[in-house]
Write a protein that holds these residues in place. Structure first.
Motif, short mmCIF file in Angstrom:
data_model
loop_
_atom_site.label_atom_id
_atom_site.label_comp_id
_atom_site.label_asym_id
_atom_site.label_seq_id
_atom_site.Cartn_x
_atom_site.Cartn_y
_atom_site.Cartn_z
N TRP A 215 54.25 26.11 33.24
CA TRP A 215 52.80 26.31 33.27
C TRP A 215 52.05 25.43 32.28
O TRP A 215 50.85 25.23 32.41
N TYR A 216 52.77 24.92 31.29
CA TYR A 216 52.13 24.12 30.23
C TYR A 216 52.59 22.66 30.27
O TYR A 216 52.41 21.92 29.33
N ARG A 217 53.17 22.28 31.41
CA ARG A 217 53.79 20.96 31.54
C ARG A 217 52.77 19.93 32.01
O ARG A 217 52.06 20.12 33.00
N ALA A 218 52.70 18.82 31.32
CA ALA A 218 51.74 17.75 31.63
C ALA A 218 52.07 17.08 32.95
O ALA A 218 53.24 17.03 33.36
N PRO A 219 51.06 16.52 33.64
CA PRO A 219 51.30 15.88 34.94
C PRO A 219 52.34 14.77 34.88
O PRO A 219 53.12 14.60 35.82
N GLU A 220 52.36 14.01 33.78
CA GLU A 220 53.31 12.90 33.72
C GLU A 220 54.75 13.39 33.73
O GLU A 220 55.66 12.67 34.16
N LEU A 221 54.99 14.61 33.26
CA LEU A 221 56.35 15.16 33.30
C LEU A 221 56.71 15.63 34.69
O LEU A 221 57.89 15.71 35.04
N LEU A 222 55.72 15.96 35.49
CA LEU A 222 55.95 16.37 36.87
C LEU A 222 56.12 15.17 37.79
O LEU A 222 56.83 15.24 38.79
N LEU A 223 55.50 14.06 37.44
CA LEU A 223 55.43 12.91 38.34
C LEU A 223 56.27 11.72 37.90
O LEU A 223 56.85 11.04 38.74
N SER A 224 56.31 11.47 36.61
CA SER A 224 56.97 10.26 36.12
C SER A 224 57.65 10.55 34.79
O SER A 224 57.22 10.07 33.74
N ASN A 282 57.75 7.67 45.15
CA ASN A 282 57.78 8.94 45.87
C ASN A 282 56.81 9.95 45.27
O ASN A 282 56.13 10.68 46.00
N ALA A 283 56.75 9.99 43.95
CA ALA A 283 55.81 10.89 43.28
C ALA A 283 54.38 10.49 43.60
O ALA A 283 53.52 11.35 43.85
N TRP A 284 54.13 9.20 43.60
CA TRP A 284 52.78 8.70 43.92
C TRP A 284 52.38 9.10 45.34
O TRP A 284 51.28 9.59 45.58
N GLN A 285 53.30 8.93 46.27
CA GLN A 285 53.01 9.27 47.66
C GLN A 285 52.80 10.77 47.82
O GLN A 285 51.92 11.20 48.57
N HIS A 286 53.58 11.57 47.12
CA HIS A 286 53.41 13.02 47.23
C HIS A 286 52.02 13.42 46.73
O HIS A 286 51.34 14.24 47.36
N LEU A 287 51.62 12.85 45.63
CA LEU A 287 50.31 13.20 45.08
C LEU A 287 49.19 12.80 46.05
O LEU A 287 48.23 13.56 46.25
#
Length: 383
Positions: A215-224, A282-287
């Protein structure tokens, strides 16, 4: 750790003095049952009640009979149980090394590490911390009214402690309300450094996605997750500020993809310019495949909040980490102007190098832990 040093948690189990296992009593130790867990602790400590139990240990409040000081004793159990998996042992070792070297009013104090009877075969580690009354998670969930001054006070202390960590080249990587301990005077201390890493360690051990409660995880950790820096801690602070304002988590995702969707729902669909930091196609495309969202203004989410708090929140919860406000800038923000004193912010401290990675073997972890214990027991080291 982290229900760790909280005295206010409610537990109904009793602390009982018990006989040693197998009738063998080690010198200088006595034995208690705490939450149905055996505590083999130094005789100068008298347990009073259980205050926490979780995946990484059992905690009880205690009295140091030599000083009459209240402390919290955490037992980290069976850290060498699986020789092929040293995760728990490494988390504990990192905490020991970091807390010995860090001295700041907003960082929890590790007062003692009990010496085990045998340096080569010990399985459990007993850590003695200063005792705090509760944590920010409990305060938020309590329904207790929080004034603007409370929010400013908690946020300012969190940022002060984080500024100190970053100046020492340390990322906390797991900031959340449960890891912020509070006493009755509203003093705040950051705890749980098992996931902390040095900023300059650019290797596989350091760059791992397994950081920060979701819940406290930054977007960059989810994506890249291959590269990140101090801005991940700032995002976590923004989530904590939002939770203080709304009394509930702002992004309570059920998994990583849902977490990302909740972020986009609030912040709005990102432009290509805001996604430049993503190096995973892949992360970019998902977003880009997520439904378009116009976003929700923070002032609408938190209509009773101070406009200056909203402004700071907007600067912390920025999708692109390169555009996110820094800790130093946050401390100088107008929302905290009544608390900020340029002379009171500690200067940068010497960088800390943990000098460990995920590849070290059990015998070396034991050796390094024993070395850390000796810092608290010079009488043993002298022998």
């Amino acid at each position: 750790m982290v229900v760790a040093m909280r005295e206010g948690a409610r537990h109904h189990e009793m602390v009982r003095l018990v006989d040693p296992p197998n009738g063998i009593r080690n010198q200088g130790k006595h034995y208690y049952s705490v939450s149905n867990t055996l505590f083999e602790i130094d005789t100068k400590y008298m347990p009073t009640k259980p205050i926490g139990k979780g995946a990484y240990g059992v905690v009880c409040s205690s009295i140091n009979r030599e000083t009459d000081e209240k402390v919290a004793i955490k037992k980290v159990c069976n850290i060498f149980e699986d020789p092929t998996n040293t995760v728990d042992a490494l988390r504990t070792l990192r905490e020991l090394k970091l807390l010995r070297q860090m001295k700041h009013e907003n960082i929890i104090v590790l007062k003692d590490i009990m010496m085990p009877p045998n340096r080569r075969t010990f399985k459990d580690v007993y850590l003695v911390y200063e005792l705090m009354d509760t944590d920010l998670r409990q305060i938020i969930r309590s329904g207790r009214r929080l004034s603007e001054n409370h929010c400013q006070c908690f946020l300012f202390q969190l940022l002060q402690g984080l500024n100190y960590l970053h100046s020492a080249n340390i990322l906390h990587r797991d900031l959340k309300p449960a890891n912020l301990l509070i006493n009755d005077d509203f003093d705040l201390k950051i705890c749980d450094f098992g996931l902390a890493r040095t900023i300059n360690r650019m290797d596989d051990e350091f760059l791992t996605e397994y950081v920060v409660t979701r819940w406290y995880r930054a977007p960059e950790l989810l994506l890249s997750p291959d590269t990140y820096g101090t801005s991940i801690d700032v995002w976590s602070v923004g989530c904590i500020l939002a939770e203080l304002l709304g009394r509930k988590p702002i992004f309570p995702g059920t998994d990583a993809l849902n977490q990302l969707k909740l972020i986009v729902d609030v912040l709005g669909t990102m432009s290509d310019a805001d996604l430049g930091f993503i190096d995973n196609s892949n992360a970019w495309q998902h977003l880009k495949s997520l439904p378009h969202s116009p976003g929700v203004a923070f002032a609408e989410l938190y209509p009773n909040a101070d406009p200056l708090a909203i402004d700071l929140l907007q600067k912390m919860l920025v999708f692109d980490p390169s555009k996110r406000i820094t800790v130093a800038e946050s401390l100088k923000h107008p929302y905290l102007s009544d608390l900020y004193d340029d002379n009171a912010i500690p200067p940068a401290v010497d960088p800390i190098d943990l000098g460990i990675n995920d590849e070290i073997e059990e015998y070396m972890i034991r050796k390094l832990m024993w070395k850390e214990m000796l810092y608290y027991h010079p009488e043993v080291a002298a022998k």
